[in-house]
Design an enzyme around this catalytic site. Structure first.
Site, PDB file in Angstrom:
ATOM      1  N   GLU A 170      -9.801  -1.086   5.375  1.00  0.00           N
ATOM      2  CA  GLU A 170     -10.459  -0.734   6.624  1.00  0.00           C
ATOM      3  C   GLU A 170     -11.711  -1.603   6.813  1.00  0.00           C
ATOM      4  O   GLU A 170     -12.208  -2.192   5.854  1.00  0.00           O
ATOM      5  CB  GLU A 170     -10.868   0.748   6.566  1.00  0.00           C
ATOM      6  N   ASP A 219       0.826  -1.197   0.000  1.00  0.00           N
ATOM      7  CA  ASP A 219       0.000   0.000   0.000  1.00  0.00           C
ATOM      8  C   ASP A 219       0.871   1.262   0.000  1.00  0.00           C
ATOM      9  O   ASP A 219       2.089   1.194   0.190  1.00  0.00           O
ATOM     10  CB  ASP A 219      -0.966   0.000   1.198  1.00  0.00           C
ATOM     11  N   ASN A 235      -7.661  -1.958  14.527  1.00  0.00           N
ATOM     12  CA  ASN A 235      -9.063  -2.250  14.184  1.00  0.00           C
ATOM     13  C   ASN A 235      -9.179  -3.465  13.251  1.00  0.00           C
ATOM     14  O   ASN A 235     -10.232  -3.712  12.689  1.00  0.00           O
ATOM     15  CB  ASN A 235      -9.716  -1.025  13.524  1.00  0.00           C
ATOM     16  N   HIS A 274      -7.436  -3.871  10.456  1.00  0.00           N
ATOM     17  CA  HIS A 274      -7.163  -3.641   9.033  1.00  0.00           C
ATOM     18  C   HIS A 274      -5.876  -4.329   8.600  1.00  0.00           C
ATOM     19  O   HIS A 274      -4.952  -4.507   9.394  1.00  0.00           O
ATOM     20  CB  HIS A 274      -7.219  -2.151   8.654  1.00  0.00           C
TER      21      HIS A 274
HETATM   22  C1  GLP Z   1      -0.566   1.001   8.531  1.00  0.00           C
HETATM   23  C2  GLP Z   1      -0.222   0.150   7.324  1.00  0.00           C
HETATM   24  C3  GLP Z   1      -0.484  -1.301   7.583  1.00  0.00           C
HETATM   25  C4  GLP Z   1       0.158  -1.702   8.894  1.00  0.00           C
HETATM   26  C5  GLP Z   1      -0.487  -0.942  10.028  1.00  0.00           C
HETATM   27  C6  GLP Z   1       0.090  -1.282  11.388  1.00  0.00           C
HETATM   28  O1  GLP Z   1      -1.861   1.461   8.556  1.00  0.00           O
HETATM   29  N1  GLP Z   1      -0.939   0.547   6.159  1.00  0.00           N
HETATM   30  O2  GLP Z   1       0.034  -2.068   6.509  1.00  0.00           O
HETATM   31  O3  GLP Z   1       0.016  -3.071   9.100  1.00  0.00           O
HETATM   32  O4  GLP Z   1      -0.285   0.430   9.794  1.00  0.00           O
HETATM   33  O5  GLP Z   1       1.250  -0.552  11.611  1.00  0.00           O
HETATM   34  P1  GLP Z   1       2.275  -0.804  12.776  1.00  0.00           P
HETATM   35  O6  GLP Z   1       3.036  -2.004  12.374  1.00  0.00           O
HETATM   36  O7  GLP Z   1       3.126   0.419  12.833  1.00  0.00           O
HETATM   37  O8  GLP Z   1       1.478  -1.016  14.014  1.00  0.00           O
END
Ligand code: GLP
Length: 246
Positions: free
Chosen positions: A142, A67, A135, A137
């Site tokens: 989402e 992404d 949440n 995702h």
């Molecule tokens: C973002 C990314 C996700 C990731 C999530 C969790 O929103 N788009 O791909 O898994 O954050 O991030 P973190 O690993 O910093 O908790």
């Protein structure tokens, strides 16, 4: 779905890193699906350290990212293109021509999504690394995202904007839109590793591992239908689980 609970973030990162290494050693032309966020940084450090010791060759691999925020540009220090260069590609000697990520400055969003779907079709992923949002995702899918979506442009939820604001100077600087592989695209990888660390992820991991229904309200839930998905977590992220398999 397989569950691995490790004692620490470092152990989690090592175990996940070894799974990626095994994929590259089995096939020097492997296609790696990669993720951003703070969670996979330890995994990426493990790969870089291992390369320093053993000289593992990454010149044949192809890297496909999940992404990207819309509108920042690849040189912005919070863009995911920049993150990947900084945390992985420079350390492994991976050239830009080996990497794919959504073009967040594309003029036509719909065309960009189709272009990326074609990339995913051309390069079937051998392994996909995933983090998870608090949440549930995955990538930027989402809650409520239909499971049959491929690459699409999304409006980020307030919760995700708040969670991710820690990387920006202020919450107002967090982009409101992003491009992301859809749940269907993610499920297309032969193998999936989903990583989570810390108590902030414990509820999401509980729902992922012990939830009973698979609905778009909890995007990560679809992974239960994948034939080769491993959940790799540390003790904090596993803290709400009834049973832990190690
Ligand atoms: C973002 C990314 C996700 C990731 C999530 C969790 O929103 N788009 O791909 O898994 O954050 O991030 P973190 O690993 O910093 O908790």
């Amino acid at each position: 779905m397989k569950l691995l609970v490790l004692d620490s973030y470092e152990e989690m990162s090592r175990v996940a890193g070894e799974a990626v290494l095994a994929t590259v050693k089995a096939n020097p032309h492997a296609v790696l699906g990669l993720a951003t966020g703070s969670t996979p940084i330890g995994l990426y450090e493990h790969l870089i350290e291992e390369k320093k010791k053993n000289g593992t060759d990454y010149t044949g691999v192809t890297c496909i990212n999940l992404d990207e925020y819309a509108g920042l540009g690849e040189d912005h220090d919070q863009s995911y293109a920049y993150f990947m260069k900084k945390h992985l590609f420079l350390g492994l000697g991976i050239e830009k021509g080996q990497t794919y990520i959504e073009n967040d400055l594309a003029e036509n969003g719909e065309e960009e999504c189709l272009r990326y779907d074609a990339v995913l079709e051309k390069y079937p992923r051998d392994i996909q690394i995933l983090g998870i949002g608090s949440n549930g995702h995955i990538a930027f899918n989402e809650p409520g995202t239909p499971f049959d979506k491929t690459t699409h442009r999304v409006a980020l939820t307030e919760g995700t904007i708040r969670d991710n604001s820690r990387f920006f100077r202020s919450v107002d600087e967090v982009p409101k839109y992003a491009y992301t592989m859809g749940p269907k695209s993610i499920m297309g990888s032969k193998k999936i590793l989903i990583l989570a660390s810390g108590e902030g992820k414990a509820k999401a991991i509980q729902e992922l591992v012990e939830g009973t229904e698979i609905t778009p309200d909890f995007p990560a839930g679809i992974l239960r239908n994948h034939p080769d998905c491993t959940v790799i977590v540390d003790k904090g992220a596993a803290s709400l689980l009834q049973e832990r398999c190690v």
